[in-house]
Design an enzyme around this catalytic site. Sequence first.
Site, PDB file in Angstrom:
ATOM      1  N   HIS A 308       0.852  -1.191   0.000  1.00 31.68           N
ATOM      2  CA  HIS A 308       0.000   0.000   0.000  1.00 31.68           C
ATOM      3  C   HIS A 308       0.880   1.230   0.000  1.00 31.68           C
ATOM      4  CE1 HIS A 308      -3.126   2.860   1.105  1.00 31.68           C
ATOM      5  NE2 HIS A 308      -3.955   1.960   0.639  1.00 31.68           N
ATOM      6  N   ASP A 366      -7.960  -5.256  -0.116  1.00 29.99           N
ATOM      7  CA  ASP A 366      -8.468  -6.089  -1.211  1.00 29.99           C
ATOM      8  C   ASP A 366      -8.078  -7.551  -1.090  1.00 29.99           C
ATOM      9  OD1 ASP A 366      -9.799  -4.085  -2.634  1.00 29.99           O
ATOM     10  OD2 ASP A 366      -7.908  -3.338  -3.437  1.00 29.99           O
TER      11      ASP A 366
HETATM   12  N1  CMC Z   1       4.173  -7.608  -4.917  1.00 29.08           N
HETATM   13  C1  CMC Z   1       5.506  -7.598  -5.085  1.00 29.08           C
HETATM   14  N2  CMC Z   1       6.279  -6.488  -4.940  1.00 29.08           N
HETATM   15  C2  CMC Z   1       5.653  -5.347  -4.613  1.00 29.08           C
HETATM   16  C3  CMC Z   1       4.269  -5.294  -4.427  1.00 29.08           C
HETATM   17  C4  CMC Z   1       3.519  -6.476  -4.577  1.00 29.08           C
HETATM   18  N3  CMC Z   1       2.188  -6.462  -4.410  1.00 29.08           N
HETATM   19  N4  CMC Z   1       3.898  -4.018  -4.120  1.00 29.08           N
HETATM   20  C5  CMC Z   1       5.042  -3.296  -4.122  1.00 29.08           C
HETATM   21  N5  CMC Z   1       6.104  -4.107  -4.420  1.00 29.08           N
HETATM   22  C6  CMC Z   1       7.532  -3.707  -4.433  1.00 29.08           C
HETATM   23  C7  CMC Z   1       7.863  -2.932  -5.686  1.00 29.08           C
HETATM   24  O1  CMC Z   1       8.299  -3.783  -6.724  1.00 29.08           O
HETATM   25  C8  CMC Z   1       8.934  -2.015  -5.180  1.00 29.08           C
HETATM   26  O2  CMC Z   1      10.119  -2.774  -5.062  1.00 29.08           O
HETATM   27  P1  CMC Z   1      11.576  -2.056  -5.324  1.00 29.08           P
HETATM   28  O3  CMC Z   1      11.695  -1.007  -4.252  1.00 29.08           O
HETATM   29  O4  CMC Z   1      12.577  -3.172  -5.202  1.00 29.08           O
HETATM   30  O5  CMC Z   1      11.508  -1.482  -6.700  1.00 29.08           O
HETATM   31  C9  CMC Z   1       8.493  -1.679  -3.760  1.00 29.08           C
HETATM   32  O6  CMC Z   1       7.721  -2.806  -3.348  1.00 29.08           O
HETATM   33  C10 CMC Z   1       7.655  -0.402  -3.657  1.00 29.08           C
HETATM   34  O7  CMC Z   1       6.549  -0.532  -4.554  1.00 29.08           O
HETATM   35  P2  CMC Z   1       5.909   0.679  -5.355  1.00 29.08           P
HETATM   36  O8  CMC Z   1       5.183   0.151  -6.541  1.00 29.08           O
HETATM   37  O9  CMC Z   1       6.942   1.740  -5.577  1.00 29.08           O
HETATM   38  O10 CMC Z   1       4.875   1.227  -4.264  1.00 29.08           O
HETATM   39  P3  CMC Z   1       3.643   2.164  -4.531  1.00 29.08           P
HETATM   40  O11 CMC Z   1       3.389   2.865  -3.266  1.00 29.08           O
HETATM   41  O12 CMC Z   1       3.865   2.995  -5.742  1.00 29.08           O
HETATM   42  O13 CMC Z   1       2.458   1.154  -4.886  1.00 29.08           O
HETATM   43  C11 CMC Z   1       0.664  -0.357  -4.681  1.00 29.08           C
HETATM   44  C12 CMC Z   1       1.498   0.744  -3.995  1.00 29.08           C
HETATM   45  C13 CMC Z   1      -0.554  -0.667  -3.809  1.00 29.08           C
HETATM   46  C14 CMC Z   1       0.153   0.151  -6.039  1.00 29.08           C
HETATM   47  C15 CMC Z   1       1.543  -1.621  -4.862  1.00 29.08           C
HETATM   48  O14 CMC Z   1       1.944  -2.118  -3.599  1.00 29.08           O
HETATM   49  C16 CMC Z   1       0.840  -2.718  -5.661  1.00 29.08           C
HETATM   50  O15 CMC Z   1       0.902  -2.705  -6.899  1.00 29.08           O
HETATM   51  N6  CMC Z   1       0.152  -3.670  -4.973  1.00 29.08           N
HETATM   52  C17 CMC Z   1      -0.621  -4.680  -5.653  1.00 29.08           C
HETATM   53  C18 CMC Z   1      -1.962  -4.098  -6.104  1.00 29.08           C
HETATM   54  C19 CMC Z   1      -2.909  -3.871  -4.964  1.00 29.08           C
HETATM   55  O16 CMC Z   1      -3.097  -4.736  -4.120  1.00 29.08           O
HETATM   56  N7  CMC Z   1      -3.561  -2.701  -4.968  1.00 29.08           N
HETATM   57  C20 CMC Z   1      -4.584  -2.357  -3.966  1.00 29.08           C
HETATM   58  C21 CMC Z   1      -4.163  -1.231  -3.087  1.00 29.08           C
HETATM   59  S1  CMC Z   1      -5.197  -1.035  -1.640  1.00 29.08           S
HETATM   60  C22 CMC Z   1      -6.766  -0.629  -2.207  1.00 29.08           C
HETATM   61  C23 CMC Z   1      -6.870   0.548  -3.094  1.00 29.08           C
HETATM   62  O17 CMC Z   1      -6.097   1.506  -3.005  1.00 29.08           O
HETATM   63  O18 CMC Z   1      -7.778   0.548  -3.909  1.00 29.08           O
END
Ligand code: CMC
Length: 432
Positions: A308, A366
Amino acid sequence: MSDKTYTLRDNSTGDELELQSKSGSIGPDVVDVRPVYAKQDIFTFDPGFSSTASCESAITYIDGDKGILLYRGYPVEQLADKSSYIEVCYLLLHGELPTAAQLEGFSHSIRTHTMINESMLRFFNGFHHDAHPMAMVGGVVSSMSAFYHDTLDINNPRHRQIFAHRIIAKMPTIAAAAYKHTLGQPFVYPDNDLDYSSNLMRMFFGVPAEDYRIDPVAAEAIDLLLILHADHEQNCSTSTVRLAGSSGTNPYSAVASGIAALWGPAHGGANEAVLRMLEEIGTVDNVDKYVNKAKDKNDPFRLMGFGHRVYKNHDPRATIIRKMCYRVLDNLGQQDNPLFDLALQLEQIALKDEYFVERQLYPNVDFYSGIIYKALGIPSSMFTVMFAVARAVGWVSHWQEMIEDPDSRIGRPRQLYMGSGPRDYQAITERS
Ligand code: CMC
């Protein structure tokens, strides 16, 4: 204003600019960077807005490090335990919990605005039977501005209130119509004697040929999920609603843009993606393989429902939903639900894995919600629609707050331009 100042120094000229910080009621201060462009002729750069507060708001507070979520100051755990979705709607919209009379008045207004115009209902026949319900819901919500142009004056508080009640009341009806269309079943009209969640379930699962018996545990679970998804401060879809609304567009169009933003798998579309992922993983034996795929930088696979932007400790909503999973599955006699077992196992393994620990990746809202929806018979294509039904009140509350804020201006970010400099047009015959 807090009394802290920060100095922005241009090392090449020695020019300094003092920036004032502002304090909220709780949470980190912000530095007011508005003078930066006017005085220093530079922009601030924050793609993804992870360090940017875009507005002042008094609706929802999140402490991502501690896993705290407050609606108007009330911990979400208390609201989930003691309140109802309709009361939470009142709270988010008005800022205070209602008195008994206020709740009855509000609830009556929502219950008596559940029907949709018959012409709107006919739109659904224009959609192909396999259209994604989010596409239908977004389109039909957008069309609402074509039905209610008598109350579209965004500067009129009464019009704003009518809009708010209409959206909250009609979202379940529109969602159910989309669902019935995908099934090829007749639409079931709302029953205004029922509470919000029971009415939603009856419209989803009832058929004209039979009486529909409401399962109280199922209705309670739906109500809980609606409460937990009701608002989440300046998330992607809410910020979209604010940005669209900041142009002065009608609020139905602003909400429709929020629905579009919610659909993406990084946001509300994740609940549908979680279930697809669990089905793909299939058995507990495959968990390690998929955890490794999620860690592999050359593989686009991510553990859906994990991570998140704001929560770096735990998502309090996930904890509450996991608990409700046990209750719902128990009530349905599905104590050995293979998807739930798989999800629990996946969580256990991921939570111990260095990759997830280091990056502070925990199950989010989720991760478990789809297990409940699926157990109740709601297909995965409807999961994000359920999220949209719940979040409608959050979008409306933020839109209202923005319209009522005298300092609110059209949202218009700038950019760091990386394209070509000025150049002369070439005739097509002169291009290589
Ligand atoms: N699985 C594997 N690696 C992950 C995941 C994941 N679900 N989420 C983040 N990472 C890693 C990412 O690869 C990155 O690694 P590195 O620093 O080595 O490059 C690090 O963690 C930080 O990730 P980010 O994408 O920069 O983080 P963000 O804050 O931009 O994204 C997020 C947050 C929720 C979009 C992301 O965690 C994600 O894609 N999660 C899966 C989708 C999901 O469950 N979304 C629902 C969010 S909660 C409900 C809502 O908001 O609607």
